[in-house]
Design a protein around this motif. Structure first.
Motif, PDB file in Angstrom:
ATOM      1  N   HIS A  20       0.676  -1.012  -0.194  1.00 47.86           N
ATOM      2  CA  HIS A  20       0.072   0.361   0.477  1.00 47.86           C
ATOM      3  C   HIS A  20       0.172   1.461   0.261  1.00 47.86           C
ATOM      4  O   HIS A  20       0.609   1.796  -0.710  1.00 47.86           O
ATOM      5  CB  HIS A  20      -0.958   0.057   1.066  1.00 47.86           C
ATOM      6  CG  HIS A  20      -1.916  -0.951   1.389  1.00 47.86           C
ATOM      7  ND1 HIS A  20      -2.881  -0.571   0.007  1.00 47.86           N
ATOM      8  CD2 HIS A  20      -2.272  -2.353   2.101  1.00 47.86           C
ATOM      9  CE1 HIS A  20      -3.370  -2.275   0.381  1.00 47.86           C
ATOM     10  NE2 HIS A  20      -3.749  -2.209   1.405  1.00 47.86           N
ATOM     11  N   SER A  21       1.854   1.327   0.324  1.00 41.59           N
ATOM     12  CA  SER A  21       2.629   2.149   1.034  1.00 41.59           C
ATOM     13  C   SER A  21       3.430   2.304  -0.990  1.00 41.59           C
ATOM     14  O   SER A  21       3.694   3.610  -1.106  1.00 41.59           O
ATOM     15  CB  SER A  21       4.484   2.230   1.722  1.00 41.59           C
ATOM     16  OG  SER A  21       5.165   0.859   1.339  1.00 41.59           O
ATOM     17  N   ARG A  22       3.308   1.317  -1.070  1.00 40.43           N
ATOM     18  CA  ARG A  22       4.263   1.881  -2.554  1.00 40.43           C
ATOM     19  C   ARG A  22       3.211   2.356  -3.888  1.00 40.43           C
ATOM     20  O   ARG A  22       3.299   3.447  -4.438  1.00 40.43           O
ATOM     21  CB  ARG A  22       4.228   0.389  -3.643  1.00 40.43           C
ATOM     22  CG  ARG A  22       5.781  -0.671  -2.645  1.00 40.43           C
ATOM     23  CD  ARG A  22       7.011   0.476  -3.144  1.00 40.43           C
ATOM     24  NE  ARG A  22       7.601   0.266  -4.268  1.00 40.43           N
ATOM     25  CZ  ARG A  22       8.150   1.440  -4.426  1.00 40.43           C
ATOM     26  NH1 ARG A  22       8.466   2.731  -3.304  1.00 40.43           N
ATOM     27  NH2 ARG A  22       8.733   1.584  -5.609  1.00 40.43           N
ATOM     28  N   THR A  23       1.896   1.935  -3.581  1.00 41.55           N
ATOM     29  CA  THR A  23       0.582   2.626  -4.378  1.00 41.55           C
ATOM     30  C   THR A  23       0.300   3.460  -4.064  1.00 41.55           C
ATOM     31  O   THR A  23       0.309   4.958  -4.624  1.00 41.55           O
ATOM     32  CB  THR A  23      -0.532   1.616  -4.204  1.00 41.55           C
ATOM     33  OG1 THR A  23      -1.146   1.445  -3.112  1.00 41.55           O
ATOM     34  CG2 THR A  23      -0.579  -0.062  -4.374  1.00 41.55           C
ATOM     35  N   HIS A  24       1.000   4.102  -3.192  1.00 41.54           N
ATOM     36  CA  HIS A  24       0.758   5.388  -2.007  1.00 41.54           C
ATOM     37  C   HIS A  24       1.643   6.666  -2.760  1.00 41.54           C
ATOM     38  O   HIS A  24       1.091   7.452  -3.284  1.00 41.54           O
ATOM     39  CB  HIS A  24       0.409   5.587  -0.486  1.00 41.54           C
ATOM     40  CG  HIS A  24       0.634   6.650   0.053  1.00 41.54           C
ATOM     41  ND1 HIS A  24      -0.309   8.243  -0.198  1.00 41.54           N
ATOM     42  CD2 HIS A  24       1.510   7.367   0.348  1.00 41.54           C
ATOM     43  CE1 HIS A  24      -0.861   9.012   0.675  1.00 41.54           C
ATOM     44  NE2 HIS A  24       0.759   8.994   0.378  1.00 41.54           N
ATOM     45  N   LEU A  25       2.769   6.139  -2.825  1.00 42.70           N
ATOM     46  CA  LEU A  25       3.712   7.370  -3.293  1.00 42.70           C
ATOM     47  C   LEU A  25       3.243   6.751  -4.781  1.00 42.70           C
ATOM     48  O   LEU A  25       3.929   8.364  -5.147  1.00 42.70           O
ATOM     49  CB  LEU A  25       5.021   6.280  -3.407  1.00 42.70           C
ATOM     50  CG  LEU A  25       5.633   6.212  -1.999  1.00 42.70           C
ATOM     51  CD1 LEU A  25       6.664   5.462  -1.525  1.00 42.70           C
ATOM     52  CD2 LEU A  25       6.152   7.925  -1.364  1.00 42.70           C
ATOM     53  N   ALA A  26       2.973   5.626  -5.384  1.00 42.52           N
ATOM     54  CA  ALA A  26       3.282   6.136  -6.879  1.00 42.52           C
ATOM     55  C   ALA A  26       1.763   6.565  -7.408  1.00 42.52           C
ATOM     56  O   ALA A  26       2.117   7.885  -8.234  1.00 42.52           O
ATOM     57  CB  ALA A  26       2.347   4.914  -7.593  1.00 42.52           C
ATOM     58  N   ALA A  27       0.550   7.076  -6.430  1.00 47.70           N
ATOM     59  CA  ALA A  27      -0.810   8.474  -6.696  1.00 47.70           C
ATOM     60  C   ALA A  27      -0.464   9.571  -6.704  1.00 47.70           C
ATOM     61  O   ALA A  27      -0.741  10.369  -6.964  1.00 47.70           O
ATOM     62  CB  ALA A  27      -1.412   7.611  -5.569  1.00 47.70           C
ATOM     63  N   ASN A  28       0.917   9.810  -5.702  1.00 49.26           N
ATOM     64  CA  ASN A  28       1.494  11.370  -5.090  1.00 49.26           C
ATOM     65  C   ASN A  28       2.453  11.433  -5.241  1.00 49.26           C
ATOM     66  O   ASN A  28       3.146  12.063  -5.623  1.00 49.26           O
ATOM     67  CB  ASN A  28       1.376  11.266  -3.746  1.00 49.26           C
ATOM     68  CG  ASN A  28       0.358  10.956  -3.396  1.00 49.26           C
ATOM     69  OD1 ASN A  28      -0.745  11.663  -2.876  1.00 49.26           O
ATOM     70  ND2 ASN A  28      -0.879  10.089  -2.743  1.00 49.26           N
ATOM     71  N   ARG A  29       2.963  10.480  -6.688  1.00 55.81           N
ATOM     72  CA  ARG A  29       3.788  11.408  -7.342  1.00 55.81           C
ATOM     73  C   ARG A  29       4.290  12.733  -7.765  1.00 55.81           C
ATOM     74  O   ARG A  29       5.938  12.782  -7.302  1.00 55.81           O
ATOM     75  CB  ARG A  29       4.669   9.769  -8.584  1.00 55.81           C
ATOM     76  CG  ARG A  29       3.847  10.205  -9.855  1.00 55.81           C
ATOM     77  CD  ARG A  29       3.968   9.118 -10.169  1.00 55.81           C
ATOM     78  NE  ARG A  29       3.294   8.927 -11.508  1.00 55.81           N
ATOM     79  CZ  ARG A  29       2.182   8.399 -11.993  1.00 55.81           C
ATOM     80  NH1 ARG A  29       1.618   7.919 -10.841  1.00 55.81           N
ATOM     81  NH2 ARG A  29       1.879   8.734 -13.563  1.00 55.81           N
TER      82      ARG A  29
END
Length: 289
Positions: free
Chosen positions: A131-140
Protein backbone atom coordinates in the motif's frame (compact mmCIF):
# COMPACT_ATOMS: atom_id res chain seq x y z
CA UNK A 1 -61.61 43.36 5.87
CA UNK A 2 -58.18 44.82 5.17
CA UNK A 3 -56.94 43.78 8.59
CA UNK A 4 -58.32 40.28 8.12
CA UNK A 5 -56.71 39.90 4.68
CA UNK A 6 -53.46 41.39 5.96
CA UNK A 7 -53.36 38.96 8.88
CA UNK A 8 -54.20 36.08 6.55
CA UNK A 9 -51.35 36.96 4.18
CA UNK A 10 -49.01 37.37 7.13
CA UNK A 11 -50.00 33.92 8.40
CA UNK A 12 -49.46 32.40 4.97
CA UNK A 13 -45.97 33.95 4.81
CA UNK A 14 -45.19 32.59 8.27
CA UNK A 15 -46.44 29.15 7.25
CA UNK A 16 -44.29 29.27 4.09
CA UNK A 17 -41.25 30.35 6.10
CA UNK A 18 -41.86 27.53 8.57
CA UNK A 19 -42.15 25.00 5.73
CA UNK A 20 -38.87 26.22 4.21
CA UNK A 21 -37.20 26.04 7.60
CA UNK A 22 -38.38 22.47 8.11
CA UNK A 23 -37.08 21.48 4.68
CA UNK A 24 -33.70 23.05 5.45
CA UNK A 25 -33.54 21.27 8.80
CA UNK A 26 -34.37 17.98 7.10
CA UNK A 27 -31.64 18.50 4.50
CA UNK A 28 -29.08 19.36 7.17
CA UNK A 29 -30.04 16.24 9.13
CA UNK A 30 -29.73 14.04 6.05
CA UNK A 31 -26.37 15.58 5.15
CA UNK A 32 -25.04 15.06 8.67
CA UNK A 33 -26.28 11.46 8.70
CA UNK A 34 -24.71 10.79 5.27
CA UNK A 35 -21.35 12.15 6.41
CA UNK A 36 -21.49 10.02 9.53
CA UNK A 37 -22.10 6.93 7.41
CA UNK A 38 -19.33 7.67 4.90
CA UNK A 39 -16.34 5.32 5.17
CA UNK A 40 -12.98 6.94 6.01
CA UNK A 41 -11.13 8.25 2.98
CA UNK A 42 -8.33 6.00 1.79
CA UNK A 43 -5.05 6.88 0.17
CA UNK A 44 -4.62 10.27 1.83
CA UNK A 45 -1.40 11.35 3.54
CA UNK A 46 -2.38 9.78 6.86
CA UNK A 47 -3.83 6.48 5.68
CA UNK A 48 -2.81 3.52 3.59
CA UNK A 49 -5.18 0.77 2.55
CA UNK A 50 -7.88 1.97 4.92
CA UNK A 51 -5.63 2.18 7.99
CA UNK A 52 -3.23 4.59 9.65
CA UNK A 53 0.30 4.47 8.29
CA UNK A 54 2.70 2.47 10.44
CA UNK A 55 6.32 3.05 9.33
CA UNK A 56 7.50 0.07 11.36
CA UNK A 57 4.97 -2.22 9.67
CA UNK A 58 5.96 -0.91 6.24
CA UNK A 59 9.64 -1.50 6.98
CA UNK A 60 8.98 -5.04 8.20
CA UNK A 61 6.84 -5.67 5.14
CA UNK A 62 9.59 -4.37 2.87
CA UNK A 63 12.05 -6.91 4.29
CA UNK A 64 9.54 -9.75 4.09
CA UNK A 65 8.66 -8.81 0.52
CA UNK A 66 12.34 -8.70 -0.49
CA UNK A 67 12.91 -12.18 0.93
CA UNK A 68 9.68 -13.77 -0.27
CA UNK A 69 8.35 -11.97 -3.31
CA UNK A 70 11.03 -9.73 -4.87
CA UNK A 71 12.53 -12.46 -7.05
CA UNK A 72 9.45 -12.40 -9.27
CA UNK A 73 7.89 -9.01 -8.49
CA UNK A 74 11.03 -6.88 -8.03
CA UNK A 75 12.15 -5.24 -4.79
CA UNK A 76 10.05 -2.16 -5.59
CA UNK A 77 7.00 -4.33 -6.46
CA UNK A 78 7.07 -2.96 -10.01
CA UNK A 79 7.32 -6.42 -11.51
CA UNK A 80 10.00 -8.61 -13.00
CA UNK A 81 9.03 -12.05 -14.26
CA UNK A 82 5.90 -11.62 -12.15
CA UNK A 83 3.38 -8.78 -12.58
CA UNK A 84 3.57 -5.19 -11.34
CA UNK A 85 1.86 -5.14 -7.92
CA UNK A 86 1.79 -1.35 -7.61
CA UNK A 87 -1.05 -1.31 -10.15
CA UNK A 88 -2.62 -4.58 -9.00
CA UNK A 89 -6.39 -4.50 -8.48
CA UNK A 90 -5.93 -6.92 -5.57
CA UNK A 91 -3.62 -4.48 -3.77
CA UNK A 92 -5.73 -1.44 -4.60
CA UNK A 93 -8.87 -3.04 -3.10
CA UNK A 94 -7.10 -4.74 -0.20
CA UNK A 95 -7.72 -3.59 3.37
CA UNK A 96 -5.25 -4.73 6.01
CA UNK A 97 -4.16 -7.76 4.01
CA UNK A 98 -7.61 -9.32 3.52
CA UNK A 99 -7.09 -9.83 -0.23
CA UNK A 100 -3.28 -9.93 -0.35
CA UNK A 101 -3.38 -12.71 2.26
CA UNK A 102 -5.56 -14.91 0.08
CA UNK A 103 -3.11 -14.71 -2.81
CA UNK A 104 -0.05 -15.18 -0.58
CA UNK A 105 -1.45 -18.22 1.22
CA UNK A 106 -3.13 -19.91 -1.76
CA UNK A 107 -0.61 -18.95 -4.42
CA UNK A 108 -1.45 -18.95 -8.09
CA UNK A 109 -0.19 -22.32 -9.33
CA UNK A 110 -1.53 -21.74 -12.84
CA UNK A 111 0.81 -18.74 -13.11
CA UNK A 112 3.77 -20.36 -11.41
CA UNK A 113 3.34 -18.65 -8.04
CA UNK A 114 3.75 -20.96 -5.04
CA UNK A 115 1.80 -20.61 -1.80
CA UNK A 116 3.50 -19.15 1.28
CA UNK A 117 2.56 -20.07 4.85
CA UNK A 118 2.69 -16.69 6.61
CA UNK A 119 0.82 -15.63 9.73
CA UNK A 120 -1.59 -12.70 9.82
CA UNK A 121 0.97 -10.22 11.15
CA UNK A 122 3.43 -10.93 8.34
CA UNK A 123 0.73 -10.74 5.68
CA UNK A 124 -0.43 -7.44 7.17
CA UNK A 125 3.12 -6.07 7.04
CA UNK A 126 3.55 -7.10 3.40
CA UNK A 127 0.21 -5.49 2.58
CA UNK A 128 1.31 -2.30 4.36
CA UNK A 129 4.46 -2.18 2.24
CA UNK A 130 2.48 -2.70 -0.97
CA UNK A 131 0.00 0.00 0.00
CA UNK A 132 2.90 2.36 0.67
CA UNK A 133 4.13 1.71 -2.88
CA UNK A 134 0.72 2.44 -4.41
CA UNK A 135 0.41 5.56 -2.26
CA UNK A 136 3.79 6.86 -3.49
CA UNK A 137 2.83 6.13 -7.10
CA UNK A 138 -0.50 7.93 -6.74
CA UNK A 139 1.19 11.00 -5.24
CA UNK A 140 4.36 11.02 -7.31
CA UNK A 141 3.59 14.37 -8.92
CA UNK A 142 3.33 16.12 -5.54
CA UNK A 143 6.72 14.90 -4.31
CA UNK A 144 9.54 17.39 -4.89
CA UNK A 145 13.20 16.42 -4.70
CA UNK A 146 15.53 19.33 -4.04
CA UNK A 147 19.21 19.73 -3.23
CA UNK A 148 20.13 16.46 -4.94
CA UNK A 149 23.38 17.69 -6.53
CA UNK A 150 25.58 18.15 -3.47
CA UNK A 151 28.70 16.18 -4.41
CA UNK A 152 32.18 17.12 -5.58
CA UNK A 153 32.27 17.09 -9.40
CA UNK A 154 36.08 16.88 -9.53
CA UNK A 155 36.11 13.88 -7.22
CA UNK A 156 33.41 12.28 -9.35
CA UNK A 157 35.44 12.85 -12.52
CA UNK A 158 38.52 11.33 -10.87
CA UNK A 159 36.52 8.23 -9.96
CA UNK A 160 34.98 8.07 -13.45
CA UNK A 161 38.42 8.01 -15.08
CA UNK A 162 40.13 6.07 -12.29
CA UNK A 163 38.94 3.41 -9.82
CA UNK A 164 35.44 3.28 -11.29
CA UNK A 165 36.83 2.47 -14.78
CA UNK A 166 33.70 4.09 -16.24
CA UNK A 167 35.74 5.58 -19.09
CA UNK A 168 36.45 2.09 -20.45
CA UNK A 169 32.85 1.97 -21.70
CA UNK A 170 31.66 5.59 -21.66
CA UNK A 171 32.92 8.88 -23.05
CA UNK A 172 31.89 12.46 -22.18
CA UNK A 173 32.46 13.33 -25.84
CA UNK A 174 30.41 10.45 -27.26
CA UNK A 175 27.62 8.51 -25.56
CA UNK A 176 27.51 10.84 -22.53
CA UNK A 177 27.76 14.09 -24.48
CA UNK A 178 25.10 16.54 -23.18
CA UNK A 179 23.67 13.80 -20.95
CA UNK A 180 22.73 16.31 -18.23
CA UNK A 181 20.65 18.25 -20.75
CA UNK A 182 18.62 15.16 -21.62
CA UNK A 183 17.69 14.14 -18.07
CA UNK A 184 17.07 15.98 -14.81
CA UNK A 185 19.20 15.12 -11.77
CA UNK A 186 16.73 12.57 -10.40
CA UNK A 187 16.50 10.62 -13.66
CA UNK A 188 20.24 10.86 -14.26
CA UNK A 189 21.04 9.43 -10.85
CA UNK A 190 18.55 6.62 -11.39
CA UNK A 191 20.09 5.77 -14.76
CA UNK A 192 23.64 5.31 -13.55
CA UNK A 193 22.70 3.58 -10.29
CA UNK A 194 20.05 1.28 -11.77
CA UNK A 195 20.12 1.58 -15.57
CA UNK A 196 17.07 0.68 -17.66
CA UNK A 197 16.67 -2.83 -18.99
CA UNK A 198 19.16 -3.53 -21.77
CA UNK A 199 16.44 -3.96 -24.36
CA UNK A 200 15.76 -0.23 -23.93
CA UNK A 201 19.26 1.25 -23.73
CA UNK A 202 22.76 -0.16 -24.13
CA UNK A 203 24.38 2.79 -22.30
CA UNK A 204 22.99 5.19 -19.76
CA UNK A 205 22.40 7.91 -22.32
CA UNK A 206 22.39 6.13 -25.64
CA UNK A 207 19.59 5.54 -28.11
CA UNK A 208 18.20 1.98 -28.23
CA UNK A 209 20.43 -0.45 -30.11
CA UNK A 210 19.97 -4.14 -30.99
CA UNK A 211 23.27 -4.94 -29.26
CA UNK A 212 21.72 -3.90 -25.96
CA UNK A 213 19.57 -7.01 -25.77
CA UNK A 214 20.53 -9.45 -23.04
CA UNK A 215 21.95 -12.58 -24.64
CA UNK A 216 21.33 -16.03 -23.22
CA UNK A 217 22.74 -19.44 -24.10
CA UNK A 218 20.80 -22.54 -23.14
CA UNK A 219 22.63 -25.87 -23.11
CA UNK A 220 20.28 -28.83 -23.63
CA UNK A 221 20.72 -32.34 -22.13
CA UNK A 222 21.66 -33.55 -25.63
CA UNK A 223 24.69 -31.26 -25.62
CA UNK A 224 23.17 -28.85 -28.15
CA UNK A 225 23.34 -25.13 -27.31
CA UNK A 226 20.80 -22.50 -28.32
CA UNK A 227 21.69 -18.80 -28.15
CA UNK A 228 19.37 -15.85 -28.55
CA UNK A 229 17.84 -12.71 -27.06
CA UNK A 230 16.53 -13.27 -23.55
CA UNK A 231 12.75 -12.87 -23.22
CA UNK A 232 12.39 -13.89 -19.58
CA UNK A 233 14.07 -16.06 -16.97
CA UNK A 234 12.68 -17.04 -13.59
CA UNK A 235 12.91 -19.94 -11.17
CA UNK A 236 10.91 -22.21 -13.43
CA UNK A 237 11.54 -21.33 -17.07
CA UNK A 238 13.85 -19.51 -19.46
CA UNK A 239 12.63 -18.14 -22.78
CA UNK A 240 14.49 -16.63 -25.73
CA UNK A 241 14.19 -15.66 -29.37
CA UNK A 242 16.88 -17.31 -31.47
CA UNK A 243 18.74 -15.82 -34.46
CA UNK A 244 16.08 -17.17 -36.83
CA UNK A 245 13.32 -15.38 -34.93
CA UNK A 246 11.87 -18.48 -33.29
CA UNK A 247 10.56 -18.25 -29.74
CA UNK A 248 11.91 -21.03 -27.51
CA UNK A 249 11.14 -21.86 -23.89
CA UNK A 250 12.81 -24.42 -21.61
CA UNK A 251 12.31 -25.63 -17.99
CA UNK A 252 15.22 -24.31 -15.90
CA UNK A 253 15.53 -27.65 -14.13
CA UNK A 254 16.42 -29.41 -17.40
CA UNK A 255 18.96 -27.04 -18.96
CA UNK A 256 22.10 -25.06 -18.15
CA UNK A 257 21.69 -21.31 -18.60
CA UNK A 258 24.29 -18.60 -19.22
CA UNK A 259 23.06 -14.99 -19.33
CA UNK A 260 25.21 -12.12 -20.63
CA UNK A 261 23.90 -8.70 -19.63
CA UNK A 262 25.79 -5.72 -21.14
CA UNK A 263 24.75 -3.62 -18.16
CA UNK A 264 25.85 -6.13 -15.53
CA UNK A 265 28.84 -3.95 -14.64
CA UNK A 266 26.44 -1.19 -13.57
CA UNK A 267 24.41 -3.59 -11.48
CA UNK A 268 27.58 -4.95 -9.83
CA UNK A 269 28.65 -1.42 -8.91
CA UNK A 270 25.43 -0.55 -7.05
CA UNK A 271 26.34 -2.20 -3.70
CA UNK A 272 29.83 -0.65 -3.90
CA UNK A 273 28.69 2.97 -4.08
CA UNK A 274 29.00 4.95 -0.86
CA UNK A 275 26.66 7.88 -0.34
CA UNK A 276 29.53 10.32 -0.95
CA UNK A 277 30.72 8.54 -4.07
CA UNK A 278 27.19 8.40 -5.50
CA UNK A 279 26.76 12.17 -5.07
CA UNK A 280 30.21 12.90 -6.47
CA UNK A 281 29.40 10.89 -9.59
CA UNK A 282 26.09 12.69 -10.03
CA UNK A 283 27.78 16.08 -9.60
CA UNK A 284 30.27 15.17 -12.35
CA UNK A 285 27.58 13.92 -14.73
CA UNK A 286 25.66 17.15 -14.13
CA UNK A 287 28.59 19.07 -15.66
CA UNK A 288 28.06 17.26 -18.98
CA UNK A 289 25.57 19.76 -20.35
Amino acid sequence: MWCYLGRRHACERMNQASAVGLVLLALIALSTRARAQEPPQQGGPDTIGGGVQDPASIERGKKLFAATCAFCHGEDARGRSGPDLVRSAVVLHDVGGNLVGQVVRNGRPEKGMPAFSLDNDKVSDIAAFLHSRTHLAANRFTYVISGLVTGDARAGEAYFNGPGTCNTCHSPEKDLAHIASKYDATELQSRFLSPPSPEHSTLIGAEPKPAAVVEVTVKLPSGESVTGALVEADTFDVALVDSAGWYRSYPRSEVAVEIRDPLQAHRDMLPKYTDTLMHNMLAYLETLK
